[in-house]
Design an enzyme around this catalytic site. Sequence first.
Site, short mmCIF file in Angstrom:
data_model
loop_
_atom_site.label_atom_id
_atom_site.label_comp_id
_atom_site.label_asym_id
_atom_site.label_seq_id
_atom_site.Cartn_x
_atom_site.Cartn_y
_atom_site.Cartn_z
N LYS A 1 -90.65 -70.75 63.61
CA LYS A 1 -90.58 -69.94 64.83
C LYS A 1 -91.84 -70.07 65.68
CE LYS A 1 -87.08 -66.50 64.06
NZ LYS A 1 -86.72 -65.10 64.23
N LYS B 1 -79.78 -75.13 60.98
CA LYS B 1 -79.07 -73.87 60.79
C LYS B 1 -78.40 -73.41 62.08
CE LYS B 1 -81.31 -69.89 60.60
NZ LYS B 1 -82.25 -68.82 60.23
N LYS C 1 -78.85 -68.17 66.78
CA LYS C 1 -78.68 -67.62 68.13
C LYS C 1 -79.73 -68.17 69.08
CE LYS C 1 -80.09 -63.40 65.80
NZ LYS C 1 -79.46 -62.31 65.11
P1 TYM Z 1 -81.22 -62.50 61.28
O1 TYM Z 1 -81.10 -61.49 62.37
O2 TYM Z 1 -81.77 -63.83 61.60
O3 TYM Z 1 -79.82 -62.71 60.59
C1 TYM Z 1 -79.04 -61.62 60.12
C2 TYM Z 1 -78.31 -62.01 58.84
O4 TYM Z 1 -77.51 -63.16 59.09
C3 TYM Z 1 -77.82 -64.19 58.17
N1 TYM Z 1 -77.72 -65.48 58.85
C4 TYM Z 1 -77.07 -66.53 58.35
N2 TYM Z 1 -76.39 -66.69 57.21
C5 TYM Z 1 -75.83 -67.90 57.00
N3 TYM Z 1 -75.92 -68.93 57.87
C6 TYM Z 1 -76.59 -68.81 59.03
N4 TYM Z 1 -76.67 -69.82 59.89
C7 TYM Z 1 -77.22 -67.57 59.32
N5 TYM Z 1 -77.95 -67.09 60.35
C8 TYM Z 1 -78.26 -65.82 60.04
C9 TYM Z 1 -79.24 -63.91 57.73
O5 TYM Z 1 -79.51 -64.48 56.47
C10 TYM Z 1 -79.26 -62.40 57.71
O6 TYM Z 1 -78.74 -61.92 56.49
N6 TYM Z 1 -85.28 -61.01 58.76
C11 TYM Z 1 -83.86 -60.80 58.94
C12 TYM Z 1 -83.49 -59.38 59.32
C13 TYM Z 1 -84.06 -58.34 58.43
C14 TYM Z 1 -83.62 -58.02 57.12
C15 TYM Z 1 -84.48 -56.95 56.69
C16 TYM Z 1 -82.64 -58.50 56.27
C17 TYM Z 1 -85.08 -57.52 58.74
N7 TYM Z 1 -85.34 -56.69 57.70
C18 TYM Z 1 -84.35 -56.39 55.43
C19 TYM Z 1 -82.51 -57.92 55.02
C20 TYM Z 1 -83.35 -56.89 54.60
C21 TYM Z 1 -83.37 -61.74 60.02
O7 TYM Z 1 -84.10 -62.23 60.84
O8 TYM Z 1 -82.02 -61.87 60.06
#
Ligand code: TYM
Length: 332
Positions: A111, A194, A197
């Site tokens: 990032k 991956k 968004k």
């Molecule tokens: P974020 O917002 O990037 O994504 C949210 C959830 O979607 C999953 N995900 C994917 N799974 C499979 N293939 C993909 N291409 C893909 N893109 C996204 C992510 O694994 C996630 O489960 N840091 C986290 C948010 C967060 C969080 C937490 C999660 C903040 N605090 C505490 C769990 C527990 C994030 O950026 O997710």
Amino acid sequence: KQRIFSGVQPSGNLTLGNYLGAIRNWVGLQKNYESIFCVVDLHAITVWQDPEQLRKATREVAAGMIASGVDPKECIIFNQSQVPAHAELAWIFNCVARLGWLNRMTQFKEKAGKNRERASSGLYVYPNLMAADIMIYKATHVPVGEDQKQHLELARDIAQKFNNDYGVDFFPMVEPLILGEAKRVMSLRDGNSKMSKSDPSDNSRINMTDDRDTIAKKIRKAKTDSEPMAETPDGLEGRAEAKNLISIFAALSDRSVADICTEYGGQGFAQFKSDLADLSVSVLGPITEEMKRLCDEKTYIDQVLKEGSEKARKISDPILKDVHKIVGFLQS
Ligand code: TYM
């Protein structure tokens, strides 16, 4: 009941990756776990967010969760900034986590890109906040996509160091729940990156807000190779694009990758893609429509988030109090 916590950032459109990697699995877990699902707006501002856009995306992510079947009567759904304990525990974790640990985080490297000097300090300590999100509820399980695995290992290290440093057995060792056949959904244009968004190409992903025609078009245009479809999962080795599409098919239909290979093995991709487009539209279409309907009912979404944050505070307040005692903050 054991407690789960998970979160999604309101930093743009929800994608099929968010749905298959996370939200769809939550729907199946909510009956068996005490479930806390969070729209992590504090995480989103680690990179610039336009304030009006952030409000809109926050409601949209909440609507996406509810439209997918996450039940606000059964779970706690809220946005992170309405529960200050997340940020407060994160500060304490900033003082527990070591720089060396953060330096190993691959997501920060991706990032921040080449110009690391210009990344926000929030982006760097992001994993500490993520650990705090989980630990402020003493959640034991975290359902996420595979890309979050490294962050969860760090959360365990932080919990362990906190327990050791203060000589307590306070925070549980959290277990990731990485479920389903699409643990890592890849870009439709490049099977080695991956689905995200933040990818500049909209054709690389399916957005939860895409209409039926757009979804079908993106799938028809998705990159494949020129070999016939694999007859077994082993035959997908080294074929990232084919593997991705078949995993998506399996996850959307609650079938196994092996099963899909048996059905389509030996054929070209045309029929498969046409069936995948139909399947995607039939699963996502109703969710998208419900999401749009809910987004027009701002007051309903805002009420869900408000009630959710009240319930979340009831759990997190006493845990934060205990942490203050353990750390030695005077309570007068
Ligand atoms: P974020 O917002 O990037 O994504 C949210 C959830 O979607 C999953 N995900 C994917 N799974 C499979 N293939 C993909 N291409 C893909 N893109 C996204 C992510 O694994 C996630 O489960 N840091 C986290 C948010 C967060 C969080 C937490 C999660 C903040 N605090 C505490 C769990 C527990 C994030 O950026 O997710």
